[in-house]
Design a protein around this motif. Structure first.
Motif, PDB file in Angstrom:
ATOM      1  N   UNK A  15       0.707  -1.210  -0.105  1.00  0.00           N
ATOM      2  CA  UNK A  15      -0.280  -0.326  -0.030  1.00  0.00           C
ATOM      3  C   UNK A  15       1.019   1.206   0.166  1.00  0.00           C
ATOM      4  N   UNK A  16       2.395   1.305   0.282  1.00  0.00           N
ATOM      5  CA  UNK A  16       3.119   2.025   0.212  1.00  0.00           C
ATOM      6  C   UNK A  16       4.356   2.318  -0.964  1.00  0.00           C
ATOM      7  N   UNK A  17       4.407   3.958  -1.181  1.00  0.00           N
ATOM      8  CA  UNK A  17       5.207   3.829  -2.801  1.00  0.00           C
ATOM      9  C   UNK A  17       6.678   2.947  -2.128  1.00  0.00           C
ATOM     10  N   UNK A 146      10.486  21.032   9.496  1.00  0.00           N
ATOM     11  CA  UNK A 146      10.137  19.996  10.568  1.00  0.00           C
ATOM     12  C   UNK A 146      10.559  18.671   9.910  1.00  0.00           C
ATOM     13  N   UNK A 147      11.491  18.115   9.401  1.00  0.00           N
ATOM     14  CA  UNK A 147      11.745  16.850   8.639  1.00  0.00           C
ATOM     15  C   UNK A 147      11.889  15.531   9.769  1.00  0.00           C
ATOM     16  N   UNK A 148      11.593  14.638   9.140  1.00  0.00           N
ATOM     17  CA  UNK A 148      11.490  13.130  10.404  1.00  0.00           C
ATOM     18  C   UNK A 148      10.849  13.279  11.341  1.00  0.00           C
ATOM     19  N   UNK A 149       9.441  14.189  11.374  1.00  0.00           N
ATOM     20  CA  UNK A 149       8.359  14.234  12.805  1.00  0.00           C
ATOM     21  C   UNK A 149       7.651  12.921  12.428  1.00  0.00           C
ATOM     22  N   UNK A 150       7.540  12.676  14.289  1.00  0.00           N
ATOM     23  CA  UNK A 150       6.214  11.737  14.322  1.00  0.00           C
ATOM     24  C   UNK A 150       4.813  12.348  15.093  1.00  0.00           C
ATOM     25  N   UNK A 151       3.877  12.004  13.997  1.00  0.00           N
ATOM     26  CA  UNK A 151       2.562  12.707  15.014  1.00  0.00           C
ATOM     27  C   UNK A 151       2.293  10.844  14.841  1.00  0.00           C
ATOM     28  N   UNK A 152       2.230  10.802  16.238  1.00  0.00           N
ATOM     29  CA  UNK A 152       0.705   9.528  16.343  1.00  0.00           C
ATOM     30  C   UNK A 152      -0.392   9.714  17.414  1.00  0.00           C
ATOM     31  N   UNK A 174      10.216  13.120   4.543  1.00  0.00           N
ATOM     32  CA  UNK A 174      10.242  12.296   6.091  1.00  0.00           C
ATOM     33  C   UNK A 174       9.755  12.426   6.968  1.00  0.00           C
ATOM     34  N   UNK A 175       8.335  12.544   6.851  1.00  0.00           N
ATOM     35  CA  UNK A 175       7.397  12.686   8.093  1.00  0.00           C
ATOM     36  C   UNK A 175       6.912  11.405   8.357  1.00  0.00           C
ATOM     37  N   UNK A 176       6.458  11.073   9.061  1.00  0.00           N
ATOM     38  CA  UNK A 176       5.231   9.673  10.086  1.00  0.00           C
ATOM     39  C   UNK A 176       4.301  10.239  10.438  1.00  0.00           C
ATOM     40  N   UNK A 177       3.511  10.094  10.289  1.00  0.00           N
ATOM     41  CA  UNK A 177       1.770  10.397  10.113  1.00  0.00           C
ATOM     42  C   UNK A 177       1.251   8.897  10.817  1.00  0.00           C
ATOM     43  N   UNK A 178       0.853   8.388  11.540  1.00  0.00           N
ATOM     44  CA  UNK A 178       0.140   7.534  12.327  1.00  0.00           C
ATOM     45  C   UNK A 178      -0.350   7.378  13.353  1.00  0.00           C
ATOM     46  N   UNK A 179      -1.683   6.753  13.019  1.00  0.00           N
ATOM     47  CA  UNK A 179      -2.471   5.648  14.154  1.00  0.00           C
ATOM     48  C   UNK A 179      -3.284   7.331  14.622  1.00  0.00           C
ATOM     49  N   UNK A 193       3.686  20.292  -2.467  1.00  0.00           N
ATOM     50  CA  UNK A 193       4.243  19.868  -3.825  1.00  0.00           C
ATOM     51  C   UNK A 193       6.056  19.635  -3.219  1.00  0.00           C
ATOM     52  N   UNK A 194       6.154  20.302  -2.145  1.00  0.00           N
ATOM     53  CA  UNK A 194       7.793  19.795  -1.853  1.00  0.00           C
ATOM     54  C   UNK A 194       7.774  19.166  -0.592  1.00  0.00           C
ATOM     55  N   UNK A 195       6.586  18.639  -0.803  1.00  0.00           N
ATOM     56  CA  UNK A 195       6.460  17.830   0.612  1.00  0.00           C
ATOM     57  C   UNK A 195       6.946  16.642   0.152  1.00  0.00           C
ATOM     58  N   UNK A 196       7.858  15.643   0.394  1.00  0.00           N
ATOM     59  CA  UNK A 196       8.118  14.044   0.295  1.00  0.00           C
ATOM     60  C   UNK A 196       9.088  13.060   1.239  1.00  0.00           C
ATOM     61  N   UNK A 197       8.444  11.793   0.437  1.00  0.00           N
ATOM     62  CA  UNK A 197       8.887  10.508   1.334  1.00  0.00           C
ATOM     63  C   UNK A 197       8.385  10.596   2.600  1.00  0.00           C
ATOM     64  N   UNK A 198       6.947  11.170   2.586  1.00  0.00           N
ATOM     65  CA  UNK A 198       6.413  10.779   4.431  1.00  0.00           C
ATOM     66  C   UNK A 198       5.130   9.678   4.443  1.00  0.00           C
ATOM     67  N   UNK A 199       5.236   9.047   4.664  1.00  0.00           N
ATOM     68  CA  UNK A 199       4.835   8.209   5.143  1.00  0.00           C
ATOM     69  C   UNK A 199       3.396   8.296   6.237  1.00  0.00           C
ATOM     70  N   UNK A 200       2.347   8.272   5.939  1.00  0.00           N
ATOM     71  CA  UNK A 200       0.569   7.833   6.263  1.00  0.00           C
ATOM     72  C   UNK A 200       0.661   6.558   6.313  1.00  0.00           C
TER      73      UNK A 200
END
Length: 204
Positions: A15-17, A146-152, A174-179, A193-200
């Motif tokens: 389900x992920x790129x 705010x690269x590499x943040x985690x919101x959980x 490179x952020x992760x938004x989880x749960x 448009x400038x936001x890349x490689x984020x995990x949702x």
């Protein structure tokens, strides 16, 4: 880090790129010390990693937030948590963790550095509801730095007045938004448009 009786990990790579396991590593350890309060359970650690950039490791430094602490003092400690999430973010350094206790918070949050904003680990079954203090602005903004943040584990609601705002709006990588439960907003998660490689992952 969390504790549970059973662990089933589904990486959902289809389900992920990019497959989830390329960005995260997981470690599980059975607690076999009878004196440990979590004896007989598993300790589960999920860590962020990246092959393309150096992600800052999460610090052991935690800043606590609890809306029930109405009288103060407020120093971000476990005993005297901040009342507002933004106060904890403002004093946090790169890689620090902001742990939020269950409750209702009415704020528009701006994150301008790598950090973790998460539900306090002892309260997985309780809600943390973050409502827009101003319904004309996005509830959480991840700025360019705010690269590499985690919101959980946060429920995010109330950004409704305009079509171009969102529960979470992201300008960084490179952020992760989880749960999270990100509903009742004009948009749920808005990646610029400038936001890349984020995990949702596993949000509503």
């Amino acid at each position: 880090v969390g504790y549970c009786d059973n662990i089933v990990v589904n990486w959902r790579s289809s389900n992920l790129r990019q497959p989830y396991y390329k960005y995260h590593s997981e470690k599980r350890t059975y607690v076999d010390d009878p004196t440990d309060p979590d004896y007989g359970r598993y300790k589960f650690e999920l860590d962020y990693k990246s092959k393309s950039r150096n992600a800052p490791k999460l610090s052991s430094c935690c800043h606590y937030v609890d809306d029930d602490n109405t009288a103060g003092p407020w120093d971000g400690s476990f005993e005297h948590p901040y009342r507002n999430i933004q106060d904890a973010i403002n004093v946090a350094n790169t890689g620090d963790q902001v742990h939020v206790f269950p409750g209702e918070y009415y704020e528009n949050i701006i994150i301008d550095k790598p950090l973790a904003l998460r539900r306090h680990l002892d309260y997985f079954e309780s809600n943390i509801d973050l409502y827009a203090g101003n319904s004309g602005s996005s509830v959480i903004v991840l700025e360019e730095d705010a690269d590499f943040c985690l919101i959980e584990g946060i429920n995010v609601r109330g950004a409704t007045d305009f079509e171009d705002i969102a529960g979470v709006i992201c300008y960084s990588d490179y952020n992760t938004i989880y749960g999270c439960d990100i509903t009742d907003n004009s948009n749920g998660i808005y990646l610029l448009g400038s936001a890349n490689n984020n995990l949702i992952i596993e949000n509503k």
